[in-house]
Write an enzyme that holds these catalytic residues in place. Structure first.
Site, PDB file in Angstrom:
ATOM      1  N   ASP A 124     164.552   4.491 -44.824  1.00 56.48           N
ATOM      2  CA  ASP A 124     163.163   4.521 -45.301  1.00 56.48           C
ATOM      3  C   ASP A 124     163.022   3.999 -46.727  1.00 56.48           C
ATOM      4  O   ASP A 124     163.988   3.972 -47.506  1.00 56.48           O
ATOM      5  CB  ASP A 124     162.635   5.964 -45.283  1.00 56.48           C
ATOM      6  N   HIS A 269     167.882   6.607 -46.549  1.00 56.71           N
ATOM      7  CA  HIS A 269     166.971   5.833 -47.382  1.00 56.71           C
ATOM      8  C   HIS A 269     167.665   4.621 -48.002  1.00 56.71           C
ATOM      9  O   HIS A 269     168.830   4.705 -48.392  1.00 56.71           O
ATOM     10  CB  HIS A 269     166.373   6.711 -48.488  1.00 56.71           C
TER      11      HIS A 269
END
Length: 307
Positions: A124, A269
């Site tokens: 992400d 992430h």
């Protein structure tokens, strides 16, 4: 001389008769009593006790009735307070419960059906200029395709990195334009956050992205239906590495080992805190090797959900 003696005798006899009559008659004289004394004298002693007892009992009953009223009043007040507190707690609990049900819904995808040992790695908050390319190099090394949920304003800033992700065969997902907490936004604002990113991705890549991950994994129930109407499947995760919190590589591995099951979707992430992302990059090879040792196959989110 005889007359004198006879006179004395007569007087003595008359005196004795007078005294005797007075004494006998005294028994029958009326008693002069005051009213209170008459009332007492005319009532038998046992009746007096009855009156006293009844009076005491009446006083005790009156006092007890007053006490009972006070107790009942106190109990009622206490019960009212308890009921008010209970109603307040129930209302608060209901409000808290309503809030929870607004965020969580079965239409959000957290994992695959678990029928096969499949796992999807997701990243992400990118793209960015440094760590995204390093992550892609590691994925290339292990011949793995992953899913990148991109933030629109970052994709606008690094369009070439977005193109590279796509060209290497990885899946692109929508992660909103500016990573705002969507449940706090109006329907129009949510639409803007999604469609601005959609438009940018379509302009750069020439195709629509079918998966969306809301920032923080949060979306109202009606928001899910709205996102579905825009042509998106809402995807969260079943394995949280907590890399976003600066978690060490060792702890990230523990989370994966504890949470991974067939059909698992792993949250990581490639944007945000650089220190956190570096931990992800450093730990990724070890994570991939351990997952493979467990017999898992790596796929994209769309593949694991059969979209």
């Amino acid at each position: 001389m005889k007359k004198w003696i006879f006179g004395i005798v007569v007087v003595s006899i008359l005196s004795m008769l007078f005294v005797g009559c007075t004494t006998v008659g005294a028994v029958k004289l009326p008693v002069d009593l005051n009213d209170d004394e008459k009332q007492i004298e005319n009532i038998a002693p046992d009746k007096i006790e009855d009156i006293d007892d009844n009076k005491i009992k009446d006083e005790e009953k009156t006092n007890q009735d007053e006490i009972n009223v006070e107790i009942e009043t106190d109990e009622k007040n206490n019960n009212d307070k308890i009921n008010d507190t209970a109603n307040q707690s129930e209302s608060e609990n209901k409000a808290d419960q309503d809030k929870k049900t607004d965020i969580v819904d079965s239409k959000i995808h957290y994992s695959g059906d678990g029928s096969k040992k499949l796992v999807a790695l997701t990243f992400d908050d990118g793209p960015e200029s440094k760590y995204t390319s390093q992550i892609m190099d590691i994925l290339d090394q292990y011949d793995i395709k992953a899913t990148f949920f991109v933030i629109g304003q970052n994709a606008e800033k690094y369009p070439e990195v977005l193109k590279s992700i796509h060209e290497k065969g990885h899946e692109i997902g929508n992660h909103s334009w500016s990573h705002k907490y969507l449940p706090k936004l109006s329907k129009q604002e949510v639409e803007k956050e999604i469609l601005m990113t959609e438009e940018l991705i379509t302009d750069i890549l020439g195709e629509h992205s079918a998966v969306l991950r809301p920032p923080y994994g949060a979306l109202k129930k009606q928001g899910i239906e709205f996102v579905n109407s825009l042509g998106y499947n809402v995807v969260n995760w079943s394995v949280d590495t907590r890399d976003w919190a600066g978690t060490s590589g060792e702890q990230m591995m523990k989370y994966v080992q504890q949470q991974l099951k067939p059909g698992g979707i792993v949250l990581m992430h490639n944007g945000g805190n650089p220190k956190s992302v570096k931990n992800t990059v450093d730990t990724l090879p070890q994570m991939i090797e351990w997952i493979r040792e467990q017999g898992y196959e790596f796929v994209t989110v769309s593949e694991i959900l059969d979209l």
